[in-house]
Design an enzyme around this catalytic site. Sequence first.
Site, PDB file in Angstrom:
ATOM      1  N   SER A  52      65.178  91.952 -17.388  1.00  0.00           N
ATOM      2  CA  SER A  52      64.901  91.093 -18.546  1.00  0.00           C
ATOM      3  C   SER A  52      63.437  90.674 -18.596  1.00  0.00           C
ATOM      4  O   SER A  52      62.729  90.640 -17.587  1.00  0.00           O
ATOM      5  CB  SER A  52      65.758  89.839 -18.481  1.00  0.00           C
ATOM      6  OG  SER A  52      67.113  90.175 -18.357  1.00  0.00           O
TER       7      SER A  52
HETATM    8  N1  SAH Z   1      69.601  90.692 -13.769  1.00  0.00           N
HETATM    9  C1  SAH Z   1      69.041  92.023 -13.721  1.00  0.00           C
HETATM   10  C2  SAH Z   1      69.099  92.745 -15.041  1.00  0.00           C
HETATM   11  C3  SAH Z   1      70.498  93.064 -15.396  1.00  0.00           C
HETATM   12  S1  SAH Z   1      70.736  94.365 -16.565  1.00  0.00           S
HETATM   13  C4  SAH Z   1      67.634  92.021 -13.174  1.00  0.00           C
HETATM   14  O1  SAH Z   1      67.088  90.941 -12.913  1.00  0.00           O
HETATM   15  O2  SAH Z   1      67.093  93.102 -12.988  1.00  0.00           O
HETATM   16  C5  SAH Z   1      72.495  94.258 -16.623  1.00  0.00           C
HETATM   17  C6  SAH Z   1      73.208  94.825 -15.440  1.00  0.00           C
HETATM   18  O3  SAH Z   1      74.588  94.527 -15.572  1.00  0.00           O
HETATM   19  C7  SAH Z   1      73.117  96.343 -15.329  1.00  0.00           C
HETATM   20  O4  SAH Z   1      72.579  96.676 -14.087  1.00  0.00           O
HETATM   21  C8  SAH Z   1      74.577  96.807 -15.459  1.00  0.00           C
HETATM   22  O5  SAH Z   1      74.876  97.927 -14.657  1.00  0.00           O
HETATM   23  C9  SAH Z   1      75.326  95.577 -14.999  1.00  0.00           C
HETATM   24  N2  SAH Z   1      76.703  95.457 -15.436  1.00  0.00           N
HETATM   25  C10 SAH Z   1      77.256  95.772 -16.634  1.00  0.00           C
HETATM   26  N3  SAH Z   1      78.566  95.477 -16.636  1.00  0.00           N
HETATM   27  C11 SAH Z   1      78.850  94.932 -15.419  1.00  0.00           C
HETATM   28  C12 SAH Z   1      80.047  94.427 -14.811  1.00  0.00           C
HETATM   29  N4  SAH Z   1      81.214  94.391 -15.453  1.00  0.00           N
HETATM   30  N5  SAH Z   1      79.956  93.967 -13.541  1.00  0.00           N
HETATM   31  C13 SAH Z   1      78.797  93.977 -12.855  1.00  0.00           C
HETATM   32  N6  SAH Z   1      77.640  94.447 -13.385  1.00  0.00           N
HETATM   33  C14 SAH Z   1      77.663  94.926 -14.644  1.00  0.00           C
END
Ligand code: SAH
Length: 201
Positions: A52
């Site tokens: 993000s």
């Molecule tokens: N917080 C992260 C960015 C997250 S992007 C950072 O600081 O880099 C969103 C993430 O959520 C992705 O990596 C995706 O694979 C994950 N995601 C999507 N659905 C999910 C679920 N049901 N459980 C766990 N992770 C999930």
Amino acid sequence: MIAEQLRPHGVTDERVLRAMADVPREEFLPPGLKSHAYEDRALGIECGQTISQPLVVALMTQAAAPQPDEVALEVGAGSGYQGAVLSRLCRRVITIEREPALAERAAATLKRLGYENVEVALGDGSVGWARSAPFPVILVACAAREVPPALIDQLADGGRLVIPVETAADQPQDLRLYTRAAEKVTYRSLFPVLFVPLRTG
Ligand code: SAH
């Protein structure tokens, strides 16, 4: 980053600003993107996912108001960056990631940088993490069609859940702050955001 991107745009909590200054964002990016680490935008990481925008990380963290004695749950570890920021502000962080390659990379990055109070768990975060519940802080870094009931169930009394919720197709999502006071859970909308989807199952 602090003076130009965060302070003027509503990040006022000094603890959050310090955490943002402390955590080296470049360390969480793929090699080719390191030089863009402090730009005011989201960036691509592996598996088609994103890290993000710093402002969004800071505002979500501020809304969740993590305290030094608290345990935080994050859904969507991605690169591990948001987890590292949270780890500076609370006692322990559990961050769940469903993509094995990302979970492995995030865990390795966090370990290399010495963030010892962050645990990366592989799995579907929409069911939360029952064995360590309830949580005073839950931060979801992917957009849900509906707030997963398990996350509401696992929110502690007085707890704060920050989550992007899809409202309509092709529209930005609504970032919401849910709070619990005993049995009563209420929310307020914070601002529109664009997150990758929360994938369940
Ligand atoms: N917080 C992260 C960015 C997250 S992007 C950072 O600081 O880099 C969103 C993430 O959520 C992705 O990596 C995706 O694979 C994950 N995601 C999507 N659905 C999910 C679920 N049901 N459980 C766990 N992770 C999930």
